[in-house]
Design an enzyme around this catalytic site. Structure first.
Site: not given
Ligand SMILES: CC(C)(COP(=O)(O)OP(=O)(O)OC[C@H]1O[C@@H](n2cnc3c(N)ncnc32)[C@H](O)[C@@H]1OP(=O)(O)O)[C@@H](O)C(=O)NCCC(=O)NCCS
Length: 339
Positions: A129, A264, A295
């Site tokens: 990225c 980004h 993204n």
């Molecule tokens: C991926 C991302 C959106 C996930 O969001 P998050 O808030 O961290 O999600 P978590 O993994 O902590 O999970 C939180 C809850 O959502 C749920 N969940 C996870 N993925 C899910 C999805 N796709 N749909 C619905 N619920 C989801 C989990 O089961 C969890 O539920 P619980 O609280 O009942 O246990 C976030 O971590 C993110 O944006 N990270 C950075 C990614 C990024 O920028 N990547 C590129 C970098 S270059």
């Protein structure tokens, strides 16, 4: 008979322009719009969850036959049109991508040929990225050292080829597209010092699932890109804000002097958290291209730049802070004068 170093003739070297700047940008967004509801056909999720957790409403997806080279060439032609330059004036083509599906040859020589920039030097860089912001720094150095007069820098990804549609942790985040910029000589400093670096100890945080060798030898599935969402999120917010601040400091610019912040487009919550940590005043436009683009990795900063300039959100000739970060882990940030 060997010649002693003292008798060796000195080499001629090049010197370039005093300064470099971005002359113009271009972009390419594939036609097909993919909604969150469509993403939810293959993962257990909802439109509301994806919007709230990422800010993404739709993303673009390239057609099956549309390649990284096709998209990169389209963006490059737009950048040429924006600058009024011809392809024959381009001395070097740098393509930042991690989704060109050939280990070799690189995409850049094909793009150079496609747009008529041969025999420009042409090579790919793999900095995920952050690839475009790395490319801008390389181009800046090339113009100022005299190894090229005009450099075409392209960030392009067809992430739909390397995403696992059934992976609940990543299927909703990626999009396809290409963004391009042309860097050339300038009468004023148009690209500030780049603050860049890496932390390979965190390489597992965003990565292709299996190596090509594992795929060949162990029948591993198609090696999609996966990430540890929460860890990436924390790293991006807490480690990248000081990098962005350092880029401002090294350019001698205060946050209030900026016209635009173009991070980004990883996740809307990361973008907003960075803007808050940098204490950006309200009047500074913050790129939110992710809402309709997803993204797009290396393409995200140039695509967001193009949208902000085209919509009038950011002024031509204004100051923008751009920062990109991703798999490696790697990052690069710099202040630029918008074309
Ligand atoms: C991926 C991302 C959106 C996930 O969001 P998050 O808030 O961290 O999600 P978590 O993994 O902590 O999970 C939180 C809850 O959502 C749920 N969940 C996870 N993925 C899910 C999805 N796709 N749909 C619905 N619920 C989801 C989990 O089961 C969890 O539920 P619980 O609280 O009942 O246990 C976030 O971590 C993110 O944006 N990270 C950075 C990614 C990024 O920028 N990547 C590129 C970098 S270059």
């Amino acid at each position: 008979m060997t010649t002693s170093p003292k008798q060796r003739p000195g080499l001629s070297t090049t010197t370039g322009a005093a300064h470099a700047r971005i002359w113009g940008v271009g972009g390419y967004r594939p036609e097909r719009v993919v909604t969150n509801d469509e993403i939810c056909e293959t993962i257990d999720s909802t439109d509301q969850w994806i919007r709230e957790r990422t800010g993404i409403i739709t993303r673009r997806q390239a057609a099956p036959a549309e390649t990284v080279v096709d998209m990169a060439s389209a963006a490059a032609i737009e950048a040429l049109t924006a600058t009024g330059l011809t392809a024959s004036q381009i001395d070097a083509v740098i393509v930042a991508t991690v989704t060109h599906p050939y280990q070799t040859p690189g995409a850049a020589p094909m793009v150079a040929d496609r747009i008529g920039a041969t025999p420009a030097a042409a090579f790919d860089i793999s900095a995920a990225c952050a690839g475009y912001c790395h490319g801008i720094q390389l181009a800046n150095d090339m113009v100022r050292c005299g190894s090229a007069h005009f450099v075409l820098v392209i960030g392009v990804e067809k992430l739909s080829d390397f995403s696992d549609r059934t992976d609940r942790g990543s299927a909703f985040i990626f999009g396809d597209g290409a963004g391009a910029a042309i860097v050339g000589p300038s009468g004023f400093p148009g690209i500030g010092p780049t603050v860049w670096g890496s932390d390979g100890s965190k390489s597992e945080m965003i990565s292709q699932r299996d190596s090509w060798i594992e795929v060949r030898d162990h029948n591993a599935p198609w090696p999609a890109i996966t990430m540890q969402g929460q860890s990436v999120f924390r790293w991006a917010v807490y480690s990248m804000a000081p990098i962005a601040q350092a880029a401002l400091d090294r350019a001698g610019i205060k946050a209030e002097d900026l016209d635009a912040f173009i991070p980004h487009q990883a996740n809307m919550r990361i973008i907003d958290a960075l803007a808050k940590k940098l204490k950006l005043p309200e009047h500074i436009a913050v790129a939110h291209d992710i809402a309709e683009t997803g993204n797009t990795s290396a393409a995200s900063v140039p695509l967001a730049t193009q949208r902000m300039l085209d919509s009038g959100e950011a002024p031509h000739g204004g100051l923008a802070l751009q920062i990109a970060f991703g798999a490696g882990l790697v990052y690069a940030a710099q202040v630029i004068v918008l074309p």
